[in-house]
Design a protein around this motif. Structure first.
Motif, PDB file in Angstrom:
ATOM      1  N   TYR A   5      25.938  33.339 -25.735  1.00 23.92           N
ATOM      2  CA  TYR A   5      25.177  34.553 -26.058  1.00 23.92           C
ATOM      3  C   TYR A   5      25.579  35.730 -25.186  1.00 23.92           C
ATOM      4  CZ  TYR A   5      22.628  30.850 -28.247  1.00 23.92           C
ATOM      5  OH  TYR A   5      22.327  29.744 -29.014  1.00 23.92           O
ATOM      6  N   HIS A   6      26.650  35.576 -24.438  1.00 24.38           N
ATOM      7  CA  HIS A   6      27.036  36.653 -23.524  1.00 24.38           C
ATOM      8  C   HIS A   6      28.483  37.047 -23.834  1.00 24.38           C
ATOM      9  CE1 HIS A   6      26.098  38.369 -19.282  1.00 24.38           C
ATOM     10  NE2 HIS A   6      26.910  39.174 -19.941  1.00 24.38           N
ATOM     11  N   THR A   7      28.619  37.989 -24.761  1.00 24.62           N
ATOM     12  CA  THR A   7      29.935  38.356 -25.286  1.00 24.62           C
ATOM     13  C   THR A   7      30.078  39.873 -25.336  1.00 24.62           C
ATOM     14  OG1 THR A   7      29.685  36.456 -26.790  1.00 24.62           O
ATOM     15  CG2 THR A   7      31.536  37.962 -27.201  1.00 24.62           C
ATOM     16  N   HIS A   8      31.106  40.370 -24.659  1.00 22.47           N
ATOM     17  CA  HIS A   8      31.396  41.806 -24.705  1.00 22.47           C
ATOM     18  C   HIS A   8      32.592  42.050 -25.619  1.00 22.47           C
ATOM     19  CE1 HIS A   8      28.513  42.614 -21.524  1.00 22.47           C
ATOM     20  NE2 HIS A   8      28.972  41.547 -20.894  1.00 22.47           N
ATOM     21  N   CYS A   9      32.666  43.253 -26.165  1.00 20.58           N
ATOM     22  CA  CYS A   9      33.793  43.606 -27.038  1.00 20.58           C
ATOM     23  C   CYS A   9      34.081  45.094 -26.839  1.00 20.58           C
ATOM     24  CB  CYS A   9      33.479  43.266 -28.492  1.00 20.58           C
ATOM     25  SG  CYS A   9      32.066  44.170 -29.161  1.00 20.58           S
ATOM     26  N   SER A  37      26.703  43.563 -25.997  1.00 20.49           N
ATOM     27  CA  SER A  37      27.345  44.731 -25.374  1.00 20.49           C
ATOM     28  C   SER A  37      26.441  45.326 -24.305  1.00 20.49           C
ATOM     29  CB  SER A  37      27.638  45.799 -26.440  1.00 20.49           C
ATOM     30  OG  SER A  37      28.766  45.445 -27.192  1.00 20.49           O
ATOM     31  N   HIS A  38      27.055  45.908 -23.281  1.00 21.93           N
ATOM     32  CA  HIS A  38      26.274  46.616 -22.260  1.00 21.93           C
ATOM     33  C   HIS A  38      25.535  47.773 -22.921  1.00 21.93           C
ATOM     34  CE1 HIS A  38      27.855  44.505 -18.780  1.00 21.93           C
ATOM     35  NE2 HIS A  38      29.089  44.660 -19.226  1.00 21.93           N
ATOM     36  N   CYS A  39      24.235  47.831 -22.702  1.00 19.09           N
ATOM     37  CA  CYS A  39      23.392  48.807 -23.407  1.00 19.09           C
ATOM     38  C   CYS A  39      23.753  50.249 -23.021  1.00 19.09           C
ATOM     39  CB  CYS A  39      21.928  48.549 -23.072  1.00 19.09           C
ATOM     40  SG  CYS A  39      21.479  49.025 -21.386  1.00 19.09           S
ATOM     41  N   LEU A  79      22.040  42.589 -27.004  1.00 21.77           N
ATOM     42  CA  LEU A  79      22.510  43.581 -26.033  1.00 21.77           C
ATOM     43  C   LEU A  79      22.268  43.013 -24.639  1.00 21.77           C
ATOM     44  CD1 LEU A  79      21.050  47.023 -27.230  1.00 21.77           C
ATOM     45  CD2 LEU A  79      23.482  46.429 -27.110  1.00 21.77           C
ATOM     46  N   GLU A  80      23.103  43.398 -23.702  1.00 17.52           N
ATOM     47  CA  GLU A  80      22.826  43.131 -22.293  1.00 17.52           C
ATOM     48  C   GLU A  80      22.187  44.405 -21.749  1.00 17.52           C
ATOM     49  OE1 GLU A  80      26.164  42.103 -19.788  1.00 17.52           O
ATOM     50  OE2 GLU A  80      24.861  41.652 -18.077  1.00 17.52           O
ATOM     51  N   ILE A  81      20.875  44.315 -21.477  1.00 19.51           N
ATOM     52  CA  ILE A  81      20.108  45.513 -21.152  1.00 19.51           C
ATOM     53  C   ILE A  81      19.800  45.565 -19.658  1.00 19.51           C
ATOM     54  CG2 ILE A  81      18.033  46.843 -21.674  1.00 19.51           C
ATOM     55  CD1 ILE A  81      17.835  45.299 -24.326  1.00 19.51           C
ATOM     56  N   ALA A 246      29.653  32.552 -21.166  1.00 23.31           N
ATOM     57  CA  ALA A 246      31.042  32.891 -20.847  1.00 23.31           C
ATOM     58  C   ALA A 246      31.128  34.283 -20.226  1.00 23.31           C
ATOM     59  CB  ALA A 246      31.892  32.827 -22.110  1.00 23.31           C
ATOM     60  N   ASP A 247      30.146  35.149 -20.498  1.00 20.55           N
ATOM     61  CA  ASP A 247      30.234  36.576 -20.132  1.00 20.55           C
ATOM     62  C   ASP A 247      31.645  37.058 -20.499  1.00 20.55           C
ATOM     63  OD1 ASP A 247      29.669  39.079 -19.190  1.00 20.55           O
ATOM     64  OD2 ASP A 247      28.967  38.423 -17.217  1.00 20.55           O
ATOM     65  N   ALA A 248      32.029  36.759 -21.749  1.00 18.97           N
ATOM     66  CA  ALA A 248      33.414  36.966 -22.185  1.00 18.97           C
ATOM     67  C   ALA A 248      33.720  38.449 -22.378  1.00 18.97           C
ATOM     68  CB  ALA A 248      33.644  36.218 -23.501  1.00 18.97           C
ATOM     69  N   HIS A 249      34.819  38.873 -21.794  1.00 18.00           N
ATOM     70  CA  HIS A 249      35.326  40.235 -22.003  1.00 18.00           C
ATOM     71  C   HIS A 249      36.666  40.208 -22.740  1.00 18.00           C
ATOM     72  CE1 HIS A 249      32.192  41.166 -19.074  1.00 18.00           C
ATOM     73  NE2 HIS A 249      32.364  42.438 -19.323  1.00 18.00           N
ATOM     74  N   ALA A 250      37.154  39.019 -23.063  1.00 18.05           N
ATOM     75  CA  ALA A 250      38.417  38.845 -23.791  1.00 18.05           C
ATOM     76  C   ALA A 250      38.353  37.487 -24.495  1.00 18.05           C
ATOM     77  CB  ALA A 250      39.594  38.884 -22.814  1.00 18.05           C
TER      78      ALA A 250
HETATM   79 ZN   LIG Z   1      27.999  40.793 -19.271  1.00 21.20          ZN
END
Ligand SMILES: [Zn+2]
Ligand SMILES: [Zn+2]
Length: 289
Positions: A5-9, A37-39, A79-81, A246-250
């Motif tokens: 549940y922790h995925t950035h794009c 996504s970072h809010c 969202l990551e708020i 994962a706090d995935a950024h890629a």
């Molecule tokens: Zn994050």
């Protein structure tokens, strides 16, 4: 079932498109992928989504959800708020009315004496520079106390489902919980543990899932997941549920370092993780992740 549940794009500071992240999740055998996504923030911040893109973000994540559902991947909108007192909170109307499936609550910013704030997860040299502006002889202590005060306020205020990277404040400290090894503070000191475990106590009875976050490891910034074993044991004793993040950024961050997450969870006494699917949280055995 494998879930993240922790995925950035590319709507924030992720390196790949949401579509590429979904593709990678499917390839790695995930059953659920939540975007977080970072809010948007009401002050300039490099890594956060612009408020004007929130509608476009929702549309794109929902489109991917429709595309992938028939192929066995459930895609969730989140969202990551941040909690930045006076500026931004998970309870803000803009987020509560955004039609999210879930939210991660995180603290990234602490006060910068004299003016504004800084993110504790900046690079080490930048944080060092910020700390040099603190008065008193123990800026590291001032930083972690402020961080955990805010994390406690985040938990008390609620409005989110998952508590992000519990002890992010240690990111550049390099102590890894070992006595005397921290660069700015001792992660095994009674004062530090008091501050951190106080927040673990505030989670008792709350409907909030804590994460074991391996994002720092996957990006080569940390040798161990968040949180430390001492904190995770306290969370376990307090019957707080956990999820693997994962706090995935890629794309390559999806599925990376899962062994470390499983090992830490088991060391703290956990045998299952919480999964959000079909609008409900349930538990699945660690062996099924
Ligand atoms: Zn994050
Ligand atoms: Zn974060």
């Amino acid at each position: 079932m494998r879930a993240n549940y922790h995925t950035h794009c590319q709507f924030c500071d992720g390196r790949a498109s949401a579509a590429a992240m979904a593709e990678a999740a499917a390839a790695k055998g995930y059953g659920v992928l939540g975007f977080s996504s970072h809010c948007p923030l009401p002050f300039p911040s490099e890594g956060n989504m612009e408020l004007s893109r929130l509608g476009e973000y929702r549309e794109e994540i929902r489109r991917l959800g429709r595309e992938w559902a028939p192929r066995g991947l459930e895609i969730l909108l989140g969202l990551e708020i941040d909690l930045v007192p006076g500026y931004c909170s998970p309870n803000d109307e803009v987020f509560r009315g955004a039609g999210l499936d879930f939210a991660i609550g995180s603290v990234h910013y602490v006060e910068l004496p004299g003016s504004g704030r800084f993110p504790v997860d900046y690079g080490g040299p930048e944080v060092e520079g910020f700390l040099s502006r603190y008065e008193g002889d123990d800026p590291g202590k001032a930083m972690y106390r402020d961080y955990y005060r805010k994390l406690g306020a985040l938990v008390e205020g609620g409005g989110f489902d998952i508590l992000g990277h519990f002890d992010l404040v240690k990111k550049n400290n390099g102590g890894y919980g070992r006595p005397g090894e921290g660069r700015w503070f001792d992660e095994s000191s009674p004062d530090y543990l008091d501050a951190a475990l106080g927040v673990a106590g505030a989670l008792i009875g709350k409907d909030i899932v804590a994460e074991i976050n391996v994002g720092g490891m996957s990006r080569g910034k940390a040798k161990t997941p968040y949180p430390s074993l001492a904190i995770l044991k306290e969370l376990r004793a307090n019957r707080v549920r956990i999820t693997f993040s994962a706090d995935a950024h890629a794309p390559e961050h999806l599925g990376a370092n899962l062994d470390a997450a499983r090992e830490l969870a088991r060391a703290a006494g956990y045998d299952s993780v919480a999964i959000l699917s079909g609008g409900e949280w349930t538990e699945v055995g660690i062996g099924e992740t």
